[in-house]
Design a protein around this motif. Structure first.
Motif, PDB file in Angstrom:
ATOM      1  N   TYR A 383       0.803  -1.230   0.000  1.00 38.68           N
ATOM      2  CA  TYR A 383       0.000   0.000   0.000  1.00 38.68           C
ATOM      3  C   TYR A 383       0.838   1.283   0.000  1.00 38.68           C
ATOM      4  O   TYR A 383       0.268   2.376  -0.056  1.00 38.68           O
ATOM      5  N   ILE A 384       2.156   1.167   0.071  1.00 42.38           N
ATOM      6  CA  ILE A 384       2.987   2.384   0.089  1.00 42.38           C
ATOM      7  C   ILE A 384       2.805   3.120  -1.234  1.00 42.38           C
ATOM      8  O   ILE A 384       2.951   2.529  -2.302  1.00 42.38           O
ATOM      9  N   PRO A 385       2.476   4.410  -1.213  1.00 42.17           N
ATOM     10  CA  PRO A 385       2.237   5.139  -2.460  1.00 42.17           C
ATOM     11  C   PRO A 385       3.494   5.226  -3.335  1.00 42.17           C
ATOM     12  O   PRO A 385       4.621   5.192  -2.843  1.00 42.17           O
ATOM     13  N   GLU A 386       3.271   5.328  -4.628  1.00 41.18           N
ATOM     14  CA  GLU A 386       4.376   5.515  -5.562  1.00 41.18           C
ATOM     15  C   GLU A 386       5.148   6.784  -5.202  1.00 41.18           C
ATOM     16  O   GLU A 386       4.575   7.783  -4.770  1.00 41.18           O
ATOM     17  N   ASN A 387       6.464   6.723  -5.385  1.00 41.10           N
ATOM     18  CA  ASN A 387       7.362   7.865  -5.194  1.00 41.10           C
ATOM     19  C   ASN A 387       7.447   8.345  -3.744  1.00 41.10           C
ATOM     20  O   ASN A 387       7.919   9.457  -3.481  1.00 41.10           O
ATOM     21  N   ALA A 388       7.003   7.513  -2.810  1.00 42.31           N
ATOM     22  CA  ALA A 388       7.097   7.873  -1.390  1.00 42.31           C
ATOM     23  C   ALA A 388       8.518   7.649  -0.884  1.00 42.31           C
ATOM     24  O   ALA A 388       9.339   6.994  -1.530  1.00 42.31           O
ATOM     25  N   TYR A 389       8.796   8.215   0.282  1.00 42.69           N
ATOM     26  CA  TYR A 389      10.016   7.910   1.017  1.00 42.69           C
ATOM     27  C   TYR A 389       9.639   6.900   2.100  1.00 42.69           C
ATOM     28  O   TYR A 389       8.719   7.155   2.890  1.00 42.69           O
ATOM     29  N   LEU A 390      10.329   5.773   2.141  1.00 40.29           N
ATOM     30  CA  LEU A 390      10.032   4.750   3.141  1.00 40.29           C
ATOM     31  C   LEU A 390      11.162   4.695   4.161  1.00 40.29           C
ATOM     32  O   LEU A 390      12.316   4.403   3.831  1.00 40.29           O
ATOM     33  N   HIS A 391      10.814   4.992   5.422  1.00 37.80           N
ATOM     34  CA  HIS A 391      11.765   4.967   6.524  1.00 37.80           C
ATOM     35  C   HIS A 391      11.563   3.678   7.318  1.00 37.80           C
ATOM     36  O   HIS A 391      10.444   3.379   7.742  1.00 37.80           O
ATOM     37  N   PRO A 408      10.451   0.017  -7.045  1.00 35.65           N
ATOM     38  CA  PRO A 408      11.391   0.864  -7.808  1.00 35.65           C
ATOM     39  C   PRO A 408      11.250   2.366  -7.573  1.00 35.65           C
ATOM     40  O   PRO A 408      12.244   3.087  -7.573  1.00 35.65           O
ATOM     41  N   SER A 409      10.029   2.853  -7.365  1.00 32.17           N
ATOM     42  CA  SER A 409       9.842   4.309  -7.272  1.00 32.17           C
ATOM     43  C   SER A 409      10.149   4.871  -5.889  1.00 32.17           C
ATOM     44  O   SER A 409      10.228   6.082  -5.712  1.00 32.17           O
ATOM     45  N   LEU A 410      10.320   3.991  -4.895  1.00 32.28           N
ATOM     46  CA  LEU A 410      10.520   4.466  -3.530  1.00 32.28           C
ATOM     47  C   LEU A 410      11.980   4.827  -3.268  1.00 32.28           C
ATOM     48  O   LEU A 410      12.891   4.312  -3.906  1.00 32.28           O
ATOM     49  N   ARG A 411      12.173   5.701  -2.289  1.00 36.19           N
ATOM     50  CA  ARG A 411      13.504   5.976  -1.763  1.00 36.19           C
ATOM     51  C   ARG A 411      13.522   5.452  -0.331  1.00 36.19           C
ATOM     52  O   ARG A 411      12.628   5.763   0.464  1.00 36.19           O
ATOM     53  N   PRO A 436       8.277  18.480   1.866  1.00 37.83           N
ATOM     54  CA  PRO A 436       6.852  18.645   2.191  1.00 37.83           C
ATOM     55  C   PRO A 436       5.885  18.141   1.121  1.00 37.83           C
ATOM     56  O   PRO A 436       4.718  17.905   1.420  1.00 37.83           O
ATOM     57  N   THR A 437       6.345  17.954  -0.102  1.00 40.70           N
ATOM     58  CA  THR A 437       5.447  17.478  -1.164  1.00 40.70           C
ATOM     59  C   THR A 437       5.500  15.966  -1.339  1.00 40.70           C
ATOM     60  O   THR A 437       4.819  15.410  -2.205  1.00 40.70           O
ATOM     61  N   VAL A 438       6.297  15.286  -0.531  1.00 42.20           N
ATOM     62  CA  VAL A 438       6.477  13.840  -0.649  1.00 42.20           C
ATOM     63  C   VAL A 438       5.821  13.142   0.532  1.00 42.20           C
ATOM     64  O   VAL A 438       5.940  13.595   1.676  1.00 42.20           O
ATOM     65  N   CYS A 439       5.144  12.043   0.271  1.00 43.36           N
ATOM     66  CA  CYS A 439       4.592  11.232   1.360  1.00 43.36           C
ATOM     67  C   CYS A 439       5.739  10.459   2.008  1.00 43.36           C
ATOM     68  O   CYS A 439       6.419   9.665   1.355  1.00 43.36           O
ATOM     69  N   ASN A 440       5.970  10.701   3.297  1.00 51.39           N
ATOM     70  CA  ASN A 440       7.004  10.000   4.056  1.00 51.39           C
ATOM     71  C   ASN A 440       6.342   8.961   4.953  1.00 51.39           C
ATOM     72  O   ASN A 440       5.496   9.309   5.788  1.00 51.39           O
ATOM     73  N   VAL A 441       6.718   7.707   4.774  1.00 51.16           N
ATOM     74  CA  VAL A 441       6.126   6.600   5.524  1.00 51.16           C
ATOM     75  C   VAL A 441       7.191   5.983   6.415  1.00 51.16           C
ATOM     76  O   VAL A 441       8.269   5.594   5.946  1.00 51.16           O
ATOM     77  N   LEU A 442       6.902   5.920   7.698  1.00 51.50           N
ATOM     78  CA  LEU A 442       7.784   5.258   8.661  1.00 51.50           C
ATOM     79  C   LEU A 442       7.140   3.963   9.123  1.00 51.50           C
ATOM     80  O   LEU A 442       5.979   3.959   9.532  1.00 51.50           O
TER      81      LEU A 442
END
Length: 560
Positions: A383-391, A408-411, A436-442
């Motif tokens: 469910y992590i959105p495309e182009n999100a940052y995953l911590h 592939p699209s995550l950092r 601020p424009t990127v969804c950051n998921v921890l």
């Protein structure tokens, strides 16, 4: 331009020198002895500030901000024990090679160890984990201050990056102000010279390369790097090369092995030899997989080339033969320019085929497992959105994440410099504030979260932060690793069982709270969880403490 600043001239000179060296953001913690520094920073039009009360959290905020901004981020605190709370993040920055700028206010030297309040020996506190440290006192003239600051930033920003520390002794009164004329100066660019390999070194490397039928490139923690990725694409047309990466490598290709433990789990003792490299080449920072470390330490590797400017003597696999101080992309470019002969070996395909076979087997396993940490990770990651940052918080979370193919699209982010649990949430908040424009998921475990819950104690929590808190009632990692799980002390001392929940922590800090205890409850809340809001959101997911380790053991048994 006319600006207001502190009436302490050496502090004004110091701050101007920091700005000229590229510092644009500062994380401040309240105090009195640091008042003059705070005034100079807050009044300055070239600086942006945030305030975080807890110094340990503040330092990890700065770490996250520096990761995202790619510029040195300042930290300022009062005297005494305040600066000691920075140390976990300073050590993390040191091993991740991230430039943060610690500015610690101090009592004048004549009062140290003479019973004055909030006074300790501050100079040299970070000596073992710092790229440069200096004392900036009123006795220094403008030229001397600029020299020290320039030298410090050069040490922290050039090829081997890392934290720097300025200790600033200050006398009372501390709150005076004055107006001055300030003319913006061009930022000093700490440009590093481009290095190349000498011809004699090239000849030596060529001989080793062309006489090594089994080559492995292992990449640790790394930023996304298009030049490196493209260079590796071209280099890996040679089928004798196996490329192994982790999610934190932030480099992806269908021919590479992305889930190292998944692949190793399917290699039997009888066939280990054909997976062992003759030549090991390593890039980047820390490797998460303990299995690959043990595998390579036991392998009869003939040559190990460590590539990079930092920690040139680091010998993780006890096989180091060459430490080559070039950037990874530059090194790959050098290899490509040498027009190396390709080997007929299929070593790269051998690794990838085994990875692919294990990947193909796993859907049948996931169809049968009960609700557990492992099933939760499989669901959440989808469910992590495309182009999100995953911590990924440390301990079991970052390890679970390595068992699933990276998106592939995550950092991907993780504090793998020291691998501590003490600042995962604060670091994610720092990155989120700076993007601020990127969804950051921890994704975090319960022990990591509660340990760093003061990350929520400030007035600038980022609304683009989403937190999955996997609460299994203790340190679940200790039911996974061998040793503690067989110990009589497991539940009380290692796992440290608890029944705490995050709900009222979230309420105290106005963080939107959700909870789930099944996959259906998780999935039914996902749309709302990722919907935009003006506050961060946290979903606490409760999993069965005693079952989680058993399911993970079944996973590796299934791969055999």
């Amino acid at each position: 331009m006319r600006i207001t600043t502190t009436d302490k001239e050496h502090i004004t000179t110091f701050i101007h020198a920091c700005i000229r060296n590229g510092m644009t953001h500062v994380v401040c913690s309240p105090g009195s002895r640091n008042a003059s520094i705070i005034i100079a920073i807050d009044e300055h039009p070239a600086l942006e500030t945030i305030v975080v009360h807890d110094e340990r959290s503040a330092a990890f905020y700065a770490l996250g901000m520096a990761q995202e901004l790619k510029t040195p981020v300042g930290l300022v605190c009062t005297s005494g024990s305040a600066m000691l709370n920075y140390y976990p993040a300073v050590a993390e920055a040191f091993y991740q090679c991230i430039p943060i700028v610690v500015m610690s206010a101090d009592r004048p030297s004549e009062w140290v160890n003479h019973g004055d309040g909030q006074t300790i020996v501050q100079e040299g506190v970070y000596t073992n984990h710092i790229r440069y440290e200096a004392s900036i006192s009123k006795e220094l003239d403008e030229a001397e201050i600029r020299f020290e600051v320039n030298r410090a930033f050069e040490a922290g920003l050039k090829l081997w990056k890392g934290p720097i520390h300025f200790n600033l002794p200050l006398e009372e009164p501390l709150y005076g102000k004055r107006e001055i004329d300030w003319n913006k100066e061009e930022v000093i660019e700490n440009r590093s010279e481009v290095s190349t390999l000498e011809n004699s070194v090239k000849a030596e490397l060529r001989e080793i390369w062309e006489n090594s039928p089994r080559k492995m490139i292992l990449i640790g923690q790394h930023d996304k790097d298009l030049a490196l990725q493209n260079g590796l694409f071209e280099l890996c047309n040679d089928n004798s090369i196996a490329v192994l990466v982790e999610s934190t490598s932030n480099l992806k290709h269908q021919r590479w092995v992305h889930c190292i433990d998944r692949t190793l789990g399917g290699i039997s003792d009888d066939e280990i030899e054909k997976f062992q490299p003759d030549l090991l080449i390593t890039f980047g920072g820390a490797i998460i997989s303990k299995r690959i470390k043990l595998f390579l330490r036991k392998a009869p590797i003939k040559s190990h080339w460590k590539i990079g400017h930092d920690f040139p003597e680091m010998n993780t696999y006890r096989k180091l033969t060459h430490s080559i101080e070039l950037g990874p992309a530059e090194f790959v470019h050098e290899l490509l320019s040498m027009d190396l002969a390709q080997n007929a070996s299929n070593f790269g395909s051998t690794w990838k085929q085994r990875d692919f076979l294990n990947q193909e087997k796993l859907p049948a396993f996931f169809e049968t497992i009960p609700y557990s940490d492992m099933s939760v990770f499989e669901t959440v990651l989808d469910y992590i959105p495309e182009n999100a940052y995953l911590h990924m918080a440390n301990s079991s979370v970052v390890r679970y994440c390595q068992l699933y193919d990276p998106i592939p699209s995550l950092r991907y982010f993780a504090n793998r410099g020291t691998s501590g649990i003490d600042g995962s949430t604060s670091t994610a908040c720092g990155v989120a504030l700076s993007s601020p424009t990127v969804c950051n998921v921890l994704i975090t475990g319960d022990v990591s979260f509660f340990y760093d819950s003061n990350a929520f104690w400030n007035n600038q929590l980022p609304s683009n932060l989403r937190v999955f808190l996997i609460n299994n009632g203790g340190g679940g990692i200790f039911r996974i690793i061998p040793g503690p799980r067989e110990s009589d002390q497991l539940e009380r001392y290692f796992e440290a069982q608890h029944d705490r929940k995050a709900e009222f922590i979230c309420k105290a800090h106005d963080v939107n709270y959700m909870s789930a205890s099944s996959l259906s409850e998780i999935e039914n809340q996902m749309a709302d969880f990722f919907e935009e809001s003006d506050r961060p959101k946290l979903m606490e997911i409760f999993t069965p403490r005693e079952l989680n380790g058993e399911v993970l053991a079944q996973y590796f048994e299934f791969l055999k």
